[in-house]
Design an enzyme around this catalytic site. Structure first.
Site, PDB file in Angstrom:
ATOM      1  CE  LYS A 214      54.922  50.765  37.004  1.00  0.00           C
ATOM      2  NZ  LYS A 214      54.496  51.341  35.730  1.00  0.00           N
ATOM      3  CD  GLU A 220      44.158  39.576  40.556  1.00  0.00           C
ATOM      4  OE1 GLU A 220      44.702  40.533  41.162  1.00  0.00           O
ATOM      5  OE2 GLU A 220      43.223  39.718  39.742  1.00  0.00           O
ATOM      6  N   GLY A 282      53.572  48.356  32.838  1.00  0.00           N
ATOM      7  CA  GLY A 282      53.510  46.914  33.110  1.00  0.00           C
ATOM      8  C   GLY A 282      53.646  46.068  31.860  1.00  0.00           C
ATOM      9  NE  ARG A 283      49.439  48.768  27.894  1.00  0.00           N
ATOM     10  CZ  ARG A 283      49.080  49.575  28.891  1.00  0.00           C
ATOM     11  NH1 ARG A 283      49.086  49.134  30.129  1.00  0.00           N
ATOM     12  NH2 ARG A 283      48.714  50.809  28.650  1.00  0.00           N
ATOM     13  CD  GLU A 368      46.529  46.442  30.550  1.00  0.00           C
ATOM     14  OE1 GLU A 368      45.955  45.395  30.868  1.00  0.00           O
ATOM     15  OE2 GLU A 368      47.618  46.782  31.014  1.00  0.00           O
ATOM     16  CG  HIS A 399      43.076  21.810  10.421  1.00  0.00           C
ATOM     17  ND1 HIS A 399      42.756  20.885   9.460  1.00  0.00           N
ATOM     18  CD2 HIS A 399      44.382  22.127  10.234  1.00  0.00           C
ATOM     19  CE1 HIS A 399      43.833  20.627   8.729  1.00  0.00           C
ATOM     20  NE2 HIS A 399      44.831  21.377   9.183  1.00  0.00           N
ATOM     21  CE  LYS A 523      46.211  45.941  39.041  1.00  0.00           C
ATOM     22  NZ  LYS A 523      47.568  46.422  39.178  1.00  0.00           N
TER      23      LYS A 523
END
Ligand code: G6Q
Length: 559
Positions: A214, A220, A282-283, A368, A399, A523
């Protein structure tokens, strides 16, 4: 309501006091009793939202609980805030932005058209969607080729957080629909292992890279994009291809961003960039151009079907009566579980292997969004907020960690998700394996609700201390969500359901569910530490003794 109104403190409402008293009354009851008293409870506490059947009856509630929770929603003006969101008001107050992921999913020709901040949002959305569709068709048909004229076989999406988790989760969920000879891969982590292992066996001539960011400043993503650009150019040269860098990048790199100027600075032709807008968080962005990788590999029709599923749930949330409004009820139920029953976590347990990344996706969406300690006017929250979301597909979880859900000391509300029609209807001899699978789903939710009494354990012949160990208290709250099949539309509905649940919780608590200052800090800090990590003694010495010690350890032990 205006977006900047002072939030109502939920703990001061009449509904909150009533819920407090109600919780004490309910503490004497049990799901066994309530199901016995009302043989129709399973039906009266179930709701339908688009294609999803949502059974709330195994939660620690009575019908009156829902009435009180709806009163809480009214007193905290949740639905007014919902309407403000859909109308494009700047409800993301700390960033002064509209919150309009729902606009990404509006069908073409919706009337009246949505105008926000002087922009025709519908027209903007359709224009980008058409460009994505055309691009996806070009790649899929083989018209778009790499620099050496070969058709694209692998699409590598480079992005992180909201620019990664949605595309990965949906790709994994709908993998059976991908086109033959076309696969997607994802690079997100700045651990160089990610870029290395993802590209190691790829052919640069047939690889197309989508850089999804964005802001187009995320360390990264930009680092990984540079690594992969080098890998691509070196790889082409190693094959004896005479490389014109600009041309090769133009044929192998496209970008998705709101910052098209930065895309150009990186060297990607703006003609190969797909935009979106700062009113898409973003999310919440997988329905925007961030989903381009899905349109290419799964197909533009699949992508549109996904959007139609999102829209169906948006419409349900926007228009269903409060008592039938599933995202509203489930959001309020989470408030009940957190603030009145003391739940600190919430498990999401899909009985579908294809949904194996769904809990990870929801972790970002929910945590977030609602992991906040201040309200949208800057004042402290007045009660606990954001619970921890986690989960794994059933039956694997059974399990492993289900033990704690069944017999631990904590209340862990859990959402069980399953589909009537299997993607792969396999049989083991005469046994339909999907039925075996679903039997586990039904058995678990039943055991969690009704438990097993000491008398029942003894009746099986168990004696002594073992009786207590084999007793299950029951009254462990679960919600069951079922749908006909895991189609793109149903997946869109499920995602939008959780988006709106998250919204409702945030609205009750008075928090801005659409900012992420905690992420922004990380960031910034990593960039600031770079000189110290690179060995600048003065920078290391300026750090606290723990950080300095860790950096020195790294510098001394690096092989
Ligand atoms: C999501 C967050 C965050 C963001 C990533 C990637 O809501 O803001 O997860 O998506 O940090 O950001 P860019 O897309 O700007 O690279």
């Amino acid at each position: 309501m205006t977006a900047h109104d002072t939030p109502v403190d939920p703990t001061t409402t009449a509904a909150w006091a009533a819920l407090d008293a109600h919780e004490e009354e309910l503490a004497d009851g049990s799901l066994r009793e309530w199901f016995a008293q009302d043989p129709d409870r399973g039906r009266t506490l179930s709701r339908q939202a688009a294609d999803l059947l949502v059974d709330l009856s195994k939660n620690l509630i009575q019908p009156h609980t829902l009435e009180l929770l709806l009163q809480l929603a009214q007193e905290t003006r949740v639905l007014e805030r919902r309407d403000a969101m859909f109308a494009g008001e700047h409800i993301n107050t700390t960033e002064d932005r509209a919150v309009l992921h729902t606009a990404l999913r509006r069908p073409q020709g919706s009337a009246p058209s949505l105008q926000v901040d002087g922009q025709d949002v519908d027209a903007d959305v359709q224009e980008v969607l058409e460009r994505i569709t055309a691009f996806a068709q070009n790649v899929r048909s083989g018209e778009w080729t790499g620099a050496t004229g070969k058709r694209i076989e692998t699409v590598v999406n480079i992005g992180i957080g909201g620019s990664d988790l949605g595309p990965v989760m949906i790709y994994e969920a709908l993998k059976p629909l991908r086109a033959d000879g076309l696969e997607a891969r994802f690079i997100s982590n700045i651990d160089p292992t990610d870029a290395y292992t993802t590209t190691a066996d790829l052919d640069p001539e047939t690889t197309l890279v989508i850089v999804a960011s964005k802001t187009f400043t995320t360390l990264e993503t930009i680092t990984n994009a540079r690594l992969v650009r080098t890998w691509l150019l070196d790889g082409l040269r190693a094959r004896g291809v005479e490389v014109d860098e600009r041309e090769a990048v133009a044929k192998h790199f496209v970008a998705v961003s709101t910052a098209l100027d930065k895309v150009e600075e990186f060297g990607i032709d703006p003609a190969n960039a797909f935009g979106f807008w700062n009113w898409v968080g973003g999310r919440y962005s997988v329905g925007s151009a961030i989903g381009t990788v899905l349109a290419v590999v799964l197909g533009p029709e699949v992508f549109r079907e996904l959007l139609s599923g999102f829209h169906a749930m948006d419409e349900h949330f926007r228009t269903a009566e409060p008592d039938q409004n599933v995202p509203l009820l489930m959001g309020l139920l989470n408030v009940w579980n957190v603030n009145f029953l003391g739940a600190e976590t919430h498990a999401v347990l899909p009985y579908s292997q294809y949904l194996h990344r769904f809990p990870a996706y929801l972790q970002q969406l929910t945590m977030e969004s609602n992991g906040k300690s201040v309200r949208w006017d800057g004042t402290p929250v007045t009660t606990d907020t954001g619970e921890v979301f986690w989960g794994e597909p059933g039956t694997n979880g059974q399990h492993a960690f289900y033990q704690l859900i069944h017999q631990g000391t904590r209340v862990i509300p859990a959402d069980f998700i399953a589909f009537a029609t299997p993607t792969h209807p396999l049989r083991d001899g005469k046994v339909d394996v999907h039925e075996l699978f679903l039997a586990n789903f039904f058995a678990q939710t039943k055991a969690l609700a009704f438990g097993k009494t000491a008398e029942e354990v003894e009746a099986e012949g168990t004696t002594g201390a073992l009786v207590a160990a084999r007793t299950f208290s029951g009254d462990r709250p679960t919600t069951s969500i079922m749908a006909p099949a895991l189609t793109p539309a149903v997946l869109g509905q499920l995602i939008a359901l959780y988006e709106h649940i998250t919204f409702v919780q945030g609205a009750v608590w008075g928090i801005d569910s659409f900012d992420q200052w905690g992420v922004e800090l990380g960031k910034k800090l990593a960039n600031e530490l770079a000189p110290a990590v690179a060995g600048d003694e003065q920078a290391i010495a300026a750090e606290d003794s723990s950080t300095a010690g860790l950096i020195r350890y790294y510098r001394e032990h690096r092989a």
